[in-house]
Scaffold this active site. Structure first.
Site, PDB file in Angstrom:
ATOM      1  N   ASP A 126      19.444 -41.009  20.842  1.00 24.87           N
ATOM      2  CA  ASP A 126      20.287 -42.192  21.069  1.00 24.87           C
ATOM      3  C   ASP A 126      20.938 -42.535  19.729  1.00 24.87           C
ATOM      4  OD1 ASP A 126      21.400 -44.642  21.677  1.00 24.87           O
ATOM      5  OD2 ASP A 126      19.485 -45.675  21.885  1.00 24.87           O
TER       6      ASP A 126
ATOM      7  N   ASP B 231      24.838 -44.480  14.237  1.00 21.06           N
ATOM      8  CA  ASP B 231      23.568 -45.043  13.775  1.00 21.06           C
ATOM      9  C   ASP B 231      22.456 -44.793  14.779  1.00 21.06           C
ATOM     10  OD1 ASP B 231      25.007 -46.865  15.478  1.00 21.06           O
ATOM     11  OD2 ASP B 231      23.524 -48.406  15.003  1.00 21.06           O
TER      12      ASP B 231
ATOM     13  N   GLU C 171      26.138 -49.605  16.035  1.00 16.16           N
ATOM     14  CA  GLU C 171      26.072 -50.022  17.440  1.00 16.16           C
ATOM     15  C   GLU C 171      24.772 -50.763  17.727  1.00 16.16           C
ATOM     16  OE1 GLU C 171      24.966 -49.496  21.746  1.00 16.16           O
ATOM     17  OE2 GLU C 171      23.948 -48.788  19.948  1.00 16.16           O
TER      18      GLU C 171
END
Length: 487
Positions: A116, A79, A146
């Site tokens: 990220d 994610d 996450e």
């Protein structure tokens, strides 16, 4: 525009990263990414497992002559944080990310980039799809959600993975090795309010606090950037006393783990005080700009005429809400005694917004590498909001990761970096919620390390990844895989 990134080196990693930018994967809605990596593993003919929550595990056997090495788990999360500038029409559930090369960096057009943790995921995919790398037994672990709850890590069952070493590829400074991280917990706050009719002879305005940098609520919290919610309610607090301001609607911040960059409110003040109120707002903007001149110089506070609302929030709730937002702690609470320069404990007032059924919700994310400090801070924040008449629910607690300075993989990665680049990588702990703490509780035998390329401004539309460090990150992975100890 974004296809140019496929020609960057290392090409295999960048091609996989490009593929990820084309797949919508905001937290809690990353199902398309789950299906993508699952099909990726199956198409390679590798053993591929999807668990009940969506985590995907792909196993690749050791290359010839490396069968006696310890097993390595390469881990990243699927994610990404869905943040966009207010003038962007990007839909994170349907639209691809428009990534492009900007000098020495790759960034995105008006949105978060997803480096990220797309960089970590792409690196694992590049290892899995390679035909010419040396490595022992490898498992890739792709976790879900996450950023918004550590759901995938929390749900991972013991015994599924066979590896001995965890390479978490979710850090954001090349040349650094992370051996510990902070734990976290959410405070979810709810105010209930009644509707009052807007008093006669009041004029409505929209207040906009914009131009702040925002950023990651853990990594960027020591940078002393402005918090849009705090700035907005600083204005409301003073104006309700001096001008009789009434609040109709507020929309501040959007994500629990991002420092709020923008906040908006629909307010009304008596018409006969309009001129002085405008002067007050202009003067407060100058004050805030001066206070944040070094850390957030782009901040603006604007006032625009708005259609008069039919109702405003009842005055008691408005004052209770304002008092609570003014009083609740925000930012760095304590620095670490054990590791100078590291934040030990912090909190971020991430969201304040009116919602359905005459409610106002607020969210704080508390972080600490000391669990008892995190618990005390959660109690303090809860008490502040409860005194103001709100309901508070604490949720989503996850543990920190205690450093192990005798780690075998730490020594291996120090040596490989030194042999490759002629210097010892820095050893650090991070004030962010890496999944290592949670994963280590399910697999206590794991020797864990975290590293990654250089990423700046994660969790904000200014997110970017440095191209040169991606190559160094990839080379470090390859050298480490070749140097994994024997069983």
């Amino acid at each position: 525009m974004s296809e140019e990134i496929k020609n960057l080196e290392p090409k295999a990693l960048w091609e996989h990263f490009y593929s990820l930018t084309q797949i919508p994967r905001p937290s809690k809605k990353e199902g398309k990414a789950v299906e993508f990596v699952k099909k990726f593993g199956e198409d390679l003919g590798l053993e591929t497992i999807q668990d009940e929550v969506g985590n995907v595990i792909i196993r690749k056997p050791a290359t010839k002559g490396m069968e006696d090495r310890k097993g390595v788990v390469m881990q990243g999360h699927l994610d990404m944080v869905p943040q966009a500038n207010s003038d962007s029409s990007h839909n994170f559930e349907t639209d691809p990310i428009e990534a492009f090369v900007d000098g020495d960096w790759v960034t995105a057009k008006g949105t978060t980039l997803g480096a990220d943790n797309g960089m970590g995921v792409a690196a694992a995919m590049a290892v899995l799809s390679s035909n010419d790398l040396e490595h022992g037994p490898v498992e890739a672990l792709f976790t879900v959600d996450e950023e918004a709850g550590m759901t995938g890590a929390n749900a991972l069952k013991p015994g599924i993975l066979k590896g001995d070493i965890l390479l978490n590829m979710d850090s954001e400074d090349e040349g650094e090795l992370y051996v510990g991280c902070a734990g976290g917990e959410d405070a979810n706050v709810t105010f209930s309010y009644k509707e009052d009719k807007l008093p006669i002879d009041y004029k409505a305005f929209k207040i906009s606090v914009k131009g702040l940098k925002g950023g990651h609520s853990g990594l960027d919290i020591p940078l002393q950037r402005g918090n849009a919610n705090k700035i907005l309610f600083r204005l409301i607090n003073k104006a309700q006393n001096e001008f009789g301001l009434r609040l109709a609607d507020v929309q501040g911040g959007s994500l629990r783990n991002a420092i709020p960059r923008e906040a908006f409110a629909t307010i009304a003040v008596p018409e006969n005080g309009e001129g002085k109120f405008k002067e007050f707002v202009a003067e407060l903007e100058k004050t805030i700009k001066n206070e944040l001149s070094d850390t957030d110089p782009g901040v603006t506070i604007t006032l625009d005429a708005a259609e008069a609302p039919m109702f405003v929030i009842d005055e008691t709730t408005q004052r209770n809400l304002t008092d609570a937002v003014m009083a609740v702690p925000n930012g760095v609470i304590r620095m670490s005694d054990a590791m100078p320069g590291l934040v030990e404990t912090s909190t971020n007032l991430a969201v304040v917004k009116t919602s359905e059924n005459n409610t106002i919700i607020a969210q704080c994310l508390m972080r600490s590498s000391v669990d008892s400090s995190k618990e005390e801070l959660a109690e303090r924040i809860s008490a502040t909001f409860r005194l103001a008449g709100a309901k508070v629910e604490l949720a989503g607690a996850y543990p920190g990761w205690k450093p192990n300075m005798d780690s075998e993989i730490l020594k291996v990665m120090q040596d490989t970096y030194n042999n490759t680049y002629g210097k010892i990588p820095e050893i650090k702990a991070i004030h962010a919620g890496l999944e290592c703490g949670i994963l280590g509780s399910a697999y206590p035998n794991w020797d864990m390390i975290s590293f990654g390329p250089t990423i700046r401004y994660p969790h904000s539309p200014d997110e970017k990844v440095n191209i040169e460090t991606v190559q160094k990150f990839w080379t470090w992975i390859l050298e480490t895989l070749k140097a994994i100890p024997k069983k």
